[in-house]
Design a protein around this motif. Structure first.
Motif, short mmCIF file in Angstrom:
data_model
loop_
_atom_site.label_atom_id
_atom_site.label_comp_id
_atom_site.label_asym_id
_atom_site.label_seq_id
_atom_site.Cartn_x
_atom_site.Cartn_y
_atom_site.Cartn_z
N VAL A 35 26.85 17.90 -23.15
CA VAL A 35 25.98 16.80 -23.58
C VAL A 35 25.82 15.80 -22.44
O VAL A 35 26.70 15.62 -21.60
CB VAL A 35 26.53 16.08 -24.83
N GLY A 36 24.65 15.16 -22.43
CA GLY A 36 24.37 14.09 -21.50
C GLY A 36 24.11 12.81 -22.27
O GLY A 36 23.33 12.82 -23.24
N THR A 37 24.78 11.75 -21.90
CA THR A 37 24.54 10.46 -22.55
C THR A 37 23.92 9.52 -21.52
O THR A 37 23.83 9.83 -20.34
CB THR A 37 25.85 9.86 -23.09
N SER A 38 23.49 8.38 -21.96
CA SER A 38 22.94 7.31 -21.11
C SER A 38 21.42 7.39 -21.01
O SER A 38 20.79 8.41 -21.29
CB SER A 38 23.55 7.32 -19.70
N LYS A 39 20.88 6.27 -20.57
CA LYS A 39 19.43 6.13 -20.44
C LYS A 39 18.86 7.12 -19.42
O LYS A 39 17.76 7.64 -19.60
CB LYS A 39 19.10 4.70 -19.99
N ALA A 60 32.53 8.94 -28.47
CA ALA A 60 31.25 8.78 -29.17
C ALA A 60 30.51 10.10 -29.28
O ALA A 60 29.95 10.44 -30.34
CB ALA A 60 30.38 7.74 -28.44
N ALA A 61 30.50 10.87 -28.20
CA ALA A 61 29.82 12.17 -28.22
C ALA A 61 30.50 13.13 -29.19
O ALA A 61 29.83 13.86 -29.94
CB ALA A 61 29.78 12.77 -26.82
N ARG A 110 29.69 5.84 -40.80
CA ARG A 110 28.95 5.88 -39.54
C ARG A 110 28.42 4.48 -39.22
O ARG A 110 27.77 3.85 -40.06
CB ARG A 110 27.78 6.85 -39.69
N PRO A 111 28.69 3.96 -38.03
CA PRO A 111 28.13 2.66 -37.65
C PRO A 111 26.60 2.71 -37.64
O PRO A 111 26.01 3.65 -37.10
CB PRO A 111 28.69 2.42 -36.24
N TRP A 123 24.50 8.62 -28.91
CA TRP A 123 25.60 7.67 -28.79
C TRP A 123 26.23 7.75 -27.40
O TRP A 123 26.24 8.81 -26.77
CB TRP A 123 26.68 7.97 -29.83
N ALA A 124 26.77 6.61 -26.95
CA ALA A 124 27.43 6.57 -25.64
C ALA A 124 28.54 5.52 -25.67
O ALA A 124 29.22 5.37 -26.68
CB ALA A 124 26.40 6.30 -24.54
N LEU A 125 28.71 4.78 -24.59
CA LEU A 125 29.86 3.91 -24.43
C LEU A 125 29.94 2.82 -25.50
O LEU A 125 31.02 2.57 -26.07
CB LEU A 125 29.84 3.27 -23.04
#
Length: 312
Positions: free
Chosen positions: A207-211, A119-120, A25-26, A293-295
């Protein structure tokens, strides 16, 4: 190895330093972020203005110094919708390369959607089944759906929170007519894509990613970021629907006082909420889970996958 992802987005130039190697895992080691808001630095022809180009060059150069200071072995630089869609995008890329030595890879909207979906998927795993991913950036909305690590459907729409705020919501607070006009526009754009996804069946996990999603979940009562990555954070359509008119009535200053809302994102929060509300409604989503996690993580993961493939 220590890798750096340099993300030139619509809102920020963000360097994420991660310790990573294939099969592991990063781990985030350092984050360096500078406000840019390229979506607000365009001229009437849609070109990035000279002051915007200068700021971009300076921030990329600064990020390179930070990467060197942090011992980064390799930097993965990319740009998204703000540069991709700028009328002078090619000239901007050439200027950045000439003055900093950084050759920015311009991701297509579909690339953004697919890498964010990767990523998701890695974060939530195979047990999530059919996964629907929504990501609201500064310049675009990405939607992806699938059973595997590469989605079966992926689209990018010009519905980023920064772009919409700049083009549709000039007032502070915005007028009711402006909010209604933006709401109608957003829903019409998203509705064109719904059939492409609905034919694939109902998702098992959304799922929702981002700020934007992180901030909307936070003001709706989700745990603070200080409580860690592994705390489940969710956002319901019902709660979001209640918040939209409240956000519309607030000034930018009032939004800054909300929990978890950063000063640089407060102005965009209403537009982001309108997009989130429309996407959840039109895709039939009653609740989604926020993905840490995202882009940027997707870019790292894809690089690690390629390293493993090359070694094989």
């Amino acid at each position: 190895m220590r890798l750096g992802v340099l993300d030139v987005g619509s809102n920020t130039v963000h360097l994420l330093v991660m310790d990573a190697h294939p099969g592991a895992r990063p781990l985030p080691a350092y984050s360096h972020k500078a406000e840019l808001r390229l979506a607000e630095l365009l001229d009437e022809d849609g070109a990035i203005r000279e002051d915007g180009v200068r700021r971009l060059v300076a921030q990329v150069a600064e990020a390179l110094v930070v990467a060197e200071d942090k011992g980064v072995e390799d930097v993965l630089p990319f740009a998204t919708s703000a540069v991709r869609e700028a009328a002078n995008g090619e000239q901007v890329l050439a200027r950045v390369a000439a003055e900093t030595g950084v050759n920015l890879t311009v991701l297509s909207g579909e690339d953004e959607a697919r890498l964010t979906f990767l990523a998701a998927r890695r974060w939530f795993g195979w047990s999530s089944g059919r996964l629907l991913m929504l990501d609201i950036g500064g310049g675009s909305l990405e939607v992806a759906y699938g059973m595997d690590e590469d989605p079966d459907a992926a689209v990018s729409l010009p519905l980023g929170a920064g772009r919409l705020t700049s083009g549709w919501l000039p007032g502070d607070p915005p007028t009711a007519d402006d909010v209604r006009g933006l709401r109608k526009h957003v829903r019409a754009e998203i509705a064109r894509t719904v059939a492409e996804f609905s034919r694939l069946g109902a998702p098992d996990h959304v799922v929702g990613t981002s700020k934007t999603f992180k901030q909307l979940a936070r003001i709706a009562g989700a745990a603070r970021s200080a409580e860690g990555l592994y705390v489940q954070r969710t956002l319901t359509r019902r709660t979001l629907e209640e918040w939209v008119p409240r956000l519309a009535a607030m000034t930018e200053g009032a939004r800054r006082e909300l929990p978890g809302v950063s000063e640089g994102r407060a102005r965009q929060l209403l537009a982001g909420a309108l997009v989130a509300d429309a996407a959840m409604d039109l895709f039939g989503v009653t609740e989604l889970e926020v993905c840490p996690w995202a882009l940027r993580e997707g870019v790292i993961l894809r690089r690690l996958d390629l390293m493993t493939s090359d070694r094989g």
